[in-house]
Structure formats: C-alpha cells, structure tokens
Design a protein around this motif. Structure first.
Motif, PDB file in Angstrom:
ATOM      1  N   ASP A 188       0.827  -1.201   0.000  1.00  0.00           N
ATOM      2  CA  ASP A 188       0.000   0.000   0.000  1.00  0.00           C
ATOM      3  C   ASP A 188       0.864   1.255   0.000  1.00  0.00           C
ATOM      4  N   VAL A 189       1.955   1.226   0.747  1.00  0.00           N
ATOM      5  CA  VAL A 189       2.867   2.363   0.781  1.00  0.00           C
ATOM      6  C   VAL A 189       3.557   2.519  -0.564  1.00  0.00           C
ATOM      7  N   CYS A 190       3.961   1.415  -1.156  1.00  0.00           N
ATOM      8  CA  CYS A 190       4.605   1.474  -2.470  1.00  0.00           C
ATOM      9  C   CYS A 190       3.674   2.124  -3.495  1.00  0.00           C
ATOM     10  N   ARG A 191       2.429   1.684  -3.505  1.00  0.00           N
ATOM     11  CA  ARG A 191       1.497   2.193  -4.512  1.00  0.00           C
ATOM     12  C   ARG A 191       1.076   3.635  -4.247  1.00  0.00           C
ATOM     13  N   LEU A 192       1.327   4.117  -3.059  1.00  0.00           N
ATOM     14  CA  LEU A 192       0.975   5.495  -2.716  1.00  0.00           C
ATOM     15  C   LEU A 192       1.654   6.487  -3.660  1.00  0.00           C
ATOM     16  N   THR A 193       2.891   6.220  -4.018  1.00  0.00           N
ATOM     17  CA  THR A 193       3.670   7.167  -4.822  1.00  0.00           C
ATOM     18  C   THR A 193       4.194   6.560  -6.121  1.00  0.00           C
ATOM     19  N   CYS A 194       3.861   5.328  -6.414  1.00  0.00           N
ATOM     20  CA  CYS A 194       4.409   4.657  -7.599  1.00  0.00           C
ATOM     21  C   CYS A 194       3.559   4.970  -8.822  1.00  0.00           C
ATOM     22  N   GLY A 195       4.182   5.391  -9.893  1.00  0.00           N
ATOM     23  CA  GLY A 195       3.449   5.729 -11.105  1.00  0.00           C
ATOM     24  C   GLY A 195       3.029   7.182 -11.107  1.00  0.00           C
ATOM     25  N   LEU A 196       2.601   7.650 -12.264  1.00  0.00           N
ATOM     26  CA  LEU A 196       2.258   9.065 -12.416  1.00  0.00           C
ATOM     27  C   LEU A 196       1.157   9.497 -11.469  1.00  0.00           C
ATOM     28  N   TYR A 197       0.158   8.619 -11.236  1.00  0.00           N
ATOM     29  CA  TYR A 197      -0.995   8.995 -10.425  1.00  0.00           C
ATOM     30  C   TYR A 197      -1.040   8.314  -9.066  1.00  0.00           C
ATOM     31  N   GLY A 198       0.018   7.589  -8.699  1.00  0.00           N
ATOM     32  CA  GLY A 198       0.023   6.922  -7.413  1.00  0.00           C
ATOM     33  C   GLY A 198      -1.189   6.020  -7.266  1.00  0.00           C
ATOM     34  N   ALA A 199      -1.913   6.177  -6.147  1.00  0.00           N
ATOM     35  CA  ALA A 199      -3.118   5.382  -5.898  1.00  0.00           C
ATOM     36  C   ALA A 199      -4.388   6.220  -6.047  1.00  0.00           C
ATOM     37  N   LEU A 200      -4.297   7.360  -6.718  1.00  0.00           N
ATOM     38  CA  LEU A 200      -5.435   8.280  -6.801  1.00  0.00           C
ATOM     39  C   LEU A 200      -6.535   7.741  -7.709  1.00  0.00           C
ATOM     40  N   TRP A 201      -7.770   7.961  -7.282  1.00  0.00           N
ATOM     41  CA  TRP A 201      -8.926   7.608  -8.094  1.00  0.00           C
ATOM     42  C   TRP A 201     -10.046   8.603  -7.834  1.00  0.00           C
ATOM     43  N   PRO A 202     -10.534   9.293  -8.858  1.00  0.00           N
ATOM     44  CA  PRO A 202     -10.068   9.285 -10.239  1.00  0.00           C
ATOM     45  C   PRO A 202      -8.768  10.067 -10.400  1.00  0.00           C
ATOM     46  N   ARG A 203      -8.094   9.820 -11.490  1.00  0.00           N
ATOM     47  CA  ARG A 203      -6.803  10.468 -11.697  1.00  0.00           C
ATOM     48  C   ARG A 203      -7.007  11.955 -12.012  1.00  0.00           C
ATOM     49  N   GLU A 224     -10.385  14.909  -0.353  1.00  0.00           N
ATOM     50  CA  GLU A 224     -10.494  13.516  -0.768  1.00  0.00           C
ATOM     51  C   GLU A 224      -9.203  13.043  -1.436  1.00  0.00           C
ATOM     52  N   THR A 225      -8.615  13.904  -2.263  1.00  0.00           N
ATOM     53  CA  THR A 225      -7.330  13.553  -2.871  1.00  0.00           C
ATOM     54  C   THR A 225      -6.260  13.396  -1.802  1.00  0.00           C
ATOM     55  N   LEU A 226      -6.261  14.295  -0.815  1.00  0.00           N
ATOM     56  CA  LEU A 226      -5.320  14.178   0.297  1.00  0.00           C
ATOM     57  C   LEU A 226      -5.504  12.856   1.021  1.00  0.00           C
ATOM     58  N   ARG A 227      -6.750  12.479   1.260  1.00  0.00           N
ATOM     59  CA  ARG A 227      -7.017  11.186   1.901  1.00  0.00           C
ATOM     60  C   ARG A 227      -6.372  10.042   1.124  1.00  0.00           C
ATOM     61  N   GLN A 228      -6.379  10.126  -0.190  1.00  0.00           N
ATOM     62  CA  GLN A 228      -5.824   9.060  -1.013  1.00  0.00           C
ATOM     63  C   GLN A 228      -4.304   9.132  -1.123  1.00  0.00           C
ATOM     64  N   LEU A 229      -3.721  10.184  -0.594  1.00  0.00           N
ATOM     65  CA  LEU A 229      -2.264  10.304  -0.539  1.00  0.00           C
ATOM     66  C   LEU A 229      -1.723   9.861   0.824  1.00  0.00           C
ATOM     67  N   ILE A 230      -2.588   9.234   1.606  1.00  0.00           N
ATOM     68  CA  ILE A 230      -2.240   8.732   2.932  1.00  0.00           C
ATOM     69  C   ILE A 230      -2.602   7.258   3.004  1.00  0.00           C
ATOM     70  N   THR A 231      -1.737   6.466   3.627  1.00  0.00           N
ATOM     71  CA  THR A 231      -2.068   5.065   3.859  1.00  0.00           C
ATOM     72  C   THR A 231      -1.454   4.631   5.185  1.00  0.00           C
ATOM     73  N   SER A 232      -1.558   3.356   5.493  1.00  0.00           N
ATOM     74  CA  SER A 232      -1.054   2.865   6.770  1.00  0.00           C
ATOM     75  C   SER A 232      -0.341   1.541   6.579  1.00  0.00           C
ATOM     76  N   TYR A 233       0.481   1.193   7.568  1.00  0.00           N
ATOM     77  CA  TYR A 233       1.094  -0.132   7.631  1.00  0.00           C
ATOM     78  C   TYR A 233       1.159  -0.532   9.101  1.00  0.00           C
ATOM     79  N   GLY A 234       1.251  -1.808   9.347  1.00  0.00           N
ATOM     80  CA  GLY A 234       1.312  -2.296  10.720  1.00  0.00           C
ATOM     81  C   GLY A 234       0.471  -3.550  10.874  1.00  0.00           C
ATOM     82  N   SER A 235      -0.068  -3.754  12.091  1.00  0.00           N
ATOM     83  CA  SER A 235      -0.858  -4.944  12.382  1.00  0.00           C
ATOM     84  C   SER A 235      -1.840  -4.637  13.496  1.00  0.00           C
TER      85      SER A 235
END
Length: 605
Positions: A66-81, A191-202
């Motif tokens: 999830d962290v990788c996809r946050l910033t990977c590629g031109l649009y990261g994990a954003l939807w819609p682009r 909403e876009t800001l929300r999609q520029l945030i993710t989490s990791y852990g357990s």
C-alpha cells in the motif's frame, strides 16, 4: 523376538529421523534468508522482492505494498486520476493521527467554514478507518491550510469544482495547502489528500500513518454530472445503506445521487401533504423515508460532495400509493393498477399509470411536489420519470376513451401521444405553482415522446433535460436540437444487466472505456450515470453490483482518460481497498495472488 527387535530398530530410526527434521527446521528458521515481503517501485510498477536479513531496510513501511502504490506511477493510488497537473514524488513520511490540524484563517464565509469543517470530519473519520483498532502516535504533524474565494452555494451543474493541492515538509511539520474557488473544490482536495495517505502495521502492534510528502496537483472534472441512480421502490433500502453508498460516491468524486424513490411497486415516501400515498403504497409501516430523514440525507450527501436529484416517476410506473382516490372522493387518480394480464398493460407487474384526464391527479401531484421541493435547494432539478407509457392501458380505460371521444379525438397512437404530452404540461404547471420557480430543470427519461423527430412538438428544451437510456446516437441528435442530455444507455450503464435473461453483464472495463458521445455542443452533454434497478437486488447484495463498476464511471467522467482500462487496474484495486475500509463490499477484479504481484500479473497495454 526377531519381529520385536525389528520393531524396536524401526522406532529408534524413526525417532532419530524426526529429531533430524526438527533440527533442520529449527536451523532453517533461525537462518532463513528472507523475511516478509518487500516492494519497490520499478518502471511505475510495484515489484515484489525478497531481501536477505542483512539487506532489509530499517523502515518497515518500505515493505508495504500500500505504501509502495501510494507514490508509484504518475498517479500513485489516486482515483479518479487528476486532469491538469500531477506531481507525486517517491517520498513519504510518518505522522500522528492526533497531530492533524485544519487552518481556516483564509476562509471568511461562515457558511463555507461550517461546510469545510463538516467535510474535514468526514476526512478524519476516513483516516481513522485506516488504522483500526489503533493508530500509533507519532511526533510529526500535518496542518491543512484551506483557501477558497466564493461564498457558500449549493452544488449545481455550473459549480466550479477545481482545486489545487500541494504537500511540503519542513522538519517534523507537514504542510498541506488546498486552494479552490468553492467549498466543493476544497472537499475534492481533501479527498485527494485522503488518497495520498495510507497505513502499515498490524492489529496487534497498531497501525502507522504515512503521507506522500512532495506533491503538486491541479485538478478539475471534465463532466459536471457524475451520477449513480438507485431504485428503492422494487426493493426497499434502509437509510443507513443509502448513506453507505453515498460515502462510496464521495470517495469516488461522484456528485449526483439520482434517487428513483417511487414506482408502481411501492411508494415509501411518508410526506405530510400526501399521507395516504405512503399508507397505501409502502411495503410496511417501517419501510419508509420520512420528511426529516430525507432532509438529513440531503445534508449528509452534500458534505460528501453529492447532490440528490429525486425522481417521482409518472405518468407510467405509478400504481401502489395512488389507489385511494376514488374512496376519498377524488376519482381514479391512477388506472390499470394491478391489472392483469399485466403484459397487456405495462412492461412488468404490477401495472399502474396515472389518470391524465382527472384534474385531481395534478392537484395531488402538486402537493407531492410541494413537500419534496421544500426539501431541495432553490432551483434544484427534479426528475419526473416519463418513460414507458403503455398506450394500451389508457386506450382500454373506458373513462379515458370516452373523454377522448367527447373531445373529438380519435384513438390513434398520435392522439395518445398528445395526451401524454399534455400530462407533462399539466404536471409542469403543478410543479411551478408549488415551487414558485419556473426556472427549475425538469429531467425525463427518453421515450417515444423524446424521439428527435417529434420531441420539439412536446417538450421545451429550455425546461426539459433528457436522460437517454436507449441510444447514444439519439443522445447526440438531441443535443443538435438544443436539449441537454444525461447519458444512461442500458448497453453500458445498467448494473442489473447480466443478472436476468437476455441481458449482458457490463464489466468495469467496458464502462471505463466507453466514451460519451462526441457532439458539437459539448456543454449539452452534462455527463452520465450508472443505474441500479432493484428487481433482482436488495441491500444485502447490492454492493458488489455497484462497485467498483460505478467507480470506473467516476474516472471516465472526471478525467475522460485516453488510455485503456488495463493501465488503471491496480489503481482501481487500491480504490477497492479504500471502499472495503468504508464497510462497502465491492466485487473482486483480479485473483488475490495478483494483488501483490503487479509486475507478474499486469497485462501489456
């Protein structure tokens, strides 16, 4: 004795073998060359790797897909682009959920501040879903600076939804700047800001929040009507389920909830001026939408960037709820109610069609409109249905046939089309009288009355907007005649198709790749919507039929991409994960094995 000796020898060998295997397993466990999974962004793709312990990164966030996809590629994990400018660098930082702040010092309008604060609370609640049951504390803080230049207004097709978003880091301080003309642009920025945030852990150790730290985005939608229609007549849907659906719409930047609230099957509206309609038309006393509940839903949706357009279908698709007219002294308000054999008098059971020659029909329509209009913002559009009129219902009803003859009208199809057209004229007069506003847009479904060759005889293009569900070609032709059009063609956007014969299922890829009609007057194509007719779905099974296919339409309407669906597949997968965090249960779009093996499963484009 010989056999006993052999058995003893076998036992000794077996014990030594088991000990050897245990020792080997312990040795492997103590010295295993890999731990967990690690993802690295290579050529805009998150590649799964395994690293020796000695080479494993200290930052455990690096191991999260999830962290990788946050910033990977031109649009990261954003939807819609985004549509204008997108800069997301591969840089992240951890922060504390408790250290998020909102700065509204640049917002002067008090109603605007109230709206933004409510939208901000939705943003915070959504972030909280990322790290349930516990968000781990962290010193770094996030401050969201908001600036908008116009006073609060209700959402319309002409609303400016553009926003600019930037994220920069200064030490342990993360500064987010959202600039927009309207509060809805601000909401989209959040909403876009929300999609520029993710989490990791357990669950055991808690979750850590991370945010992309070098971001510049400028964005606005291509189409102003980005909709979804839900039919709550054929099956009743609870208000909580409707709100969940609107949550998902807001997270997908869809902005119109078209509520097909009544049909011949049921009338679930419990409104003060027309109490008998609910009494006669509801499935049960508990299955209702009260005036106060609808009013609450309006605000709930608006805070999520969604306007609600209510549809009262007429003159066809109107039966249960209208049966009381004769017993109360108002004559037959509807005819052909529950009439059989139903195939002769309607397209599906139960039959029912409003009585166009009874003036009391328009009186009670007016009262119904009055209650609904009082819930809507001034000038909001209203949907009058208007499709699938069964001429054979009217021309087999004695009182209507006798009335036609008394007016020296023949019983030809054209004469009944004139009667149908007159119904819309009278219904519109009742609406305008009760609304006190003759400028509101009235939406009707495409029908025999909206054929490009005859529509100008019957419907004024200054008042009527056509929702075209039959033909994309007709949609383009109607714009040439000056009509505004909402596209809802059944071959692409009917979500019930494929669940009953002889219809075909429309995949998210088909919806994503279907472009709206190309017309000379582009402003007359307002947008499109998917339609969830509920003959074969209830609230227990509706999610996977709506999502992620409606999210696919969201990107088509927001971004109008030139690329194929395959390039969006993993971003949509991440959006599915966000919907799951909301409590939505979307359909799967790929095998689970492919989820973390993007480099191996991603198709050539």
């Amino acid at each position: 004795m010989a056999m006993a000796g052999c058995a003893l020898l076998f036992l000794i060998i077996w014990v030594h073998l088991m000990r050897s295997l245990d020792n080997a397993a312990a040795s492997f466990s103590a010295n295993k060359p890999y731990i967990g999974k690690f993802y690295d962004c290579v050529n805009n793709t998150c590649i799964l790797s395994k690293f020796p312990v000695s080479e494993m990164y200290n930052n455990q966030a690096s191991g999260s897909i999830d962290v990788c996809r946050l910033t990977c590629g031109l649009y990261g994990a954003l939807w819609p682009r985004p549509t204008i400018k997108t800069e997301i660098k591969q840089s992240i930082i951890q922060f504390g959920y408790e250290n998020i702040k909102l700065n509204l010092s640049s917002v002067e309008d008090e109603l605007g501040k109230q709206y933004i604060n409510e939208a901000y609370q939705v943003f915070l609640d959504s972030l909280g879903n990322l790290c349930k049951p516990r968000c781990n504390p962290y010193a770094n803080s996030v401050t969201i600076f908001v600036s908008n230049t116009s006073s609060f207004e209700y959402l319309k097709w002409t609303t400016n939804e553009k926003y600019d978003l930037s994220i920069v880091t200064e030490g342990d301080q993360i500064n987010v700047k959202i600039t927009a003309q309207t509060v809805y642009g601000v909401r989209h920025g959040m909403e876009t800001l929300r999609q520029l945030i993710t989490s990791y852990g357990s669950k055991e150790l808690g979750y850590n929040l991370v945010i992309a730290t070098e971001v510049n985005i400028s964005d606005r939608p291509v189409y102003s009507h980005r909709g979804f229609m839900l039919d709550t007549s054929r099956h009743f849907f609870s208000m909580s389920k409707i709100k969940k659906t609107i949550d998902a719409m807001g997270h997908s930047k869809l902005n119109v909830f078209h509520w097909h609230v009544t049909d011949s099957h049921s009338f679930p509206l419990d409104l003060p001026s027309v109490p008998l309609m609910f009494k006669y038309g509801s499935y049960s006393p508990e299955q209702k939408y009260s005036y106060d509940e609808i009013k609450d839903l309006m605000r709930y949706a608006l805070v999520r960037g969604v306007r609600i357009i209510i549809e009262i279908d007429s003159p066809a698709h109107a039966g249960n709820g209208w049966q009381w007219g004769k017993s109360e002294g108002f004559g037959d308000l509807a005819v052909c109610v529950d009439k059989n054999p139903w195939r002769k008098y309607c397209v599906q059971p139960p039959c029912g069609q409003l009585n166009p020659i009874n003036n009391n029909t328009y009186f009670w329509l007016g009262n119904l409109y009055k209650d609904i209009i009082s819930l809507l913002p001034q000038g909001e559009a209203f949907h009058m249905g208007g499709d699938e009129v069964a001429i054979n219902c009217w021309n087999t009803t004695d009182q209507i046939v006798n009335w036609m003859k008394s007016k020296n009208k023949d019983l030809s199809e054209n004469s009944f089309y004139e009667l149908w057209s007159d119904f819309h004229i009278q219904a519109l007069k009742a609406f305008d009288k009760k609304a006190g506003d003759s400028n509101s847009n009235i939406i009707v479904w495409s029908s025999g009355l909206t054929e490009p060759s005859i529509i100008q005889k019957h419907l004024d293009n200054n008042r009527f907007i056509i929702e075209e569900w039959e033909s994309s070609t007709a949609a383009a032709q109607l714009t040439e005649l000056g009509y505004k059009v909402i596209v809802a063609t059944k071959e692409f956007y009917y979500l019930d198709h494929g669940f009953w014969p002889p219809t075909n299922y429309h995949s998210w890829k088909l919806i994503y790749e279907t472009k709206l009609p190309i017309v000379n007057n582009t402003h007359l194509i307002l947008g499109a919507e998917t339609c969830m007719w509920s003959e074969y779905v209830d609230e227990n099974s509706v999610d996977f039929k709506i999502w992620p296919r409606t999210a696919a339409l969201a990107e088509r309407l927001w971004s109008n991409p030139k690329t194929r669906a395959q390039t969006a597949e993993y971003r949509l997968l991440q959006h599915n994960e966000r919907l799951l965090k909301l409590g939505i249960k979307p359909d799967a779009i790929m095998p689970e094995w492919c989820y973390d093996r993007e480099g191996e499963c991603k198709l050539e484009t």
